[in-house]
Design an enzyme around this catalytic site. Sequence first.
Site, PDB file in Angstrom:
ATOM      1  N   ALA A  17       0.286  -0.871  -0.483  1.00 35.04           N
ATOM      2  CA  ALA A  17      -0.079   0.343  -0.147  1.00 35.04           C
ATOM      3  C   ALA A  17       1.390   0.947   0.229  1.00 35.04           C
ATOM      4  O   ALA A  17       1.918   1.673  -0.827  1.00 35.04           O
ATOM      5  CB  ALA A  17      -0.300   0.037   0.950  1.00 35.04           C
ATOM      6  N   ASN A  18       0.125   2.453   0.150  1.00 31.85           N
ATOM      7  CA  ASN A  18       1.385   3.651   0.736  1.00 31.85           C
ATOM      8  C   ASN A  18       0.987   4.580   1.462  1.00 31.85           C
ATOM      9  O   ASN A  18      -0.605   3.909   2.476  1.00 31.85           O
ATOM     10  CB  ASN A  18       1.030   4.773  -0.421  1.00 31.85           C
ATOM     11  CG  ASN A  18      -0.219   4.440  -1.740  1.00 31.85           C
ATOM     12  OD1 ASN A  18      -0.426   5.960  -1.110  1.00 31.85           O
ATOM     13  ND2 ASN A  18      -0.616   4.329  -2.342  1.00 31.85           N
ATOM     14  N   ARG A  19       1.343   5.560   1.653  1.00 36.05           N
ATOM     15  CA  ARG A  19       1.195   6.686   2.476  1.00 36.05           C
ATOM     16  C   ARG A  19      -0.576   7.786   2.405  1.00 36.05           C
ATOM     17  O   ARG A  19      -0.466   8.566   3.622  1.00 36.05           O
ATOM     18  CB  ARG A  19       2.543   7.289   3.138  1.00 36.05           C
ATOM     19  CG  ARG A  19       3.082   6.706   3.732  1.00 36.05           C
ATOM     20  CD  ARG A  19       4.311   7.681   4.215  1.00 36.05           C
ATOM     21  NE  ARG A  19       5.623   7.188   4.166  1.00 36.05           N
ATOM     22  CZ  ARG A  19       5.573   6.241   5.995  1.00 36.05           C
ATOM     23  NH1 ARG A  19       5.365   7.023   6.406  1.00 36.05           N
ATOM     24  NH2 ARG A  19       7.211   6.049   5.820  1.00 36.05           N
TER      25      ARG A  19
END
Length: 212
Positions: A17-19
């Site tokens: 995923a990412n932030r």
Amino acid sequence: MTSGPTQEAIDPVRYIANRSSGKQGHAIASALAKFGADTTLVTGPTQEPDPTGVNVIHVETAEQMLEACKTSLPADIAVCAAAVSDWRIRKKSKGKIKKKGDTLSLSLKKNPDILKTLAKKGNGRPRLVIGFAAETSDVISKASPKRIEKNCDWILGNDVSMGSNTFGGNQNRVHFINNDGTESWPEMSKKNVAYELVKRIADHFQSLAEKK
Ligand code: CTP
């Protein structure tokens, strides 16, 4: 409207995923609804509450996000603010991957580009397609070709190297790019970025209606 990150499973307990917090995308969906647009928000997993007056579709993966967007068409406007994972695991493991050896290689496959798919020329293309360009340097010079490459009408370049000001924070600094050029907006809250953008969308449709 797309918002938030996507999550791509590696095995039953892990994902890529990412932030992205979804704050900017959710704020735009909320502003669109407040301006009277019939709004559907397709969002990956976030901590943000569903905006009032918006039809919200919750998804996890990029492929699910694309499907949900397609089922939400036709639309006059598409705004893609989601931080879609560019990659998914080629073959996700049915069971938890066990810790063997000192290294682990994962084979990745490119995900569909949702913005590019929606912006493709042809019947059913929303009349106004807006993307974001998340960059860590040279925002304008990287965002401008992205707008052309993805065939979107407007793109908002934003610097995601600032840490708390962008990913997860409430502030944002964007460069608004369209066919006429670039406008660098001052740093402001994500809510104000949403308001400014949606006001511009409303003005755009107003001037199209006046030209008729
Ligand atoms: N986007 C999308 N689907 C993808 C990747 C990106 O819809 N699979 C959209 C984003 O929502 C954003 C725009 O494309 O509106 C640009 O995303 P960005 O992450 O800045 O660029 P990428 O296309 O992923 O390119 P790169 O990671 O090489 O900068």
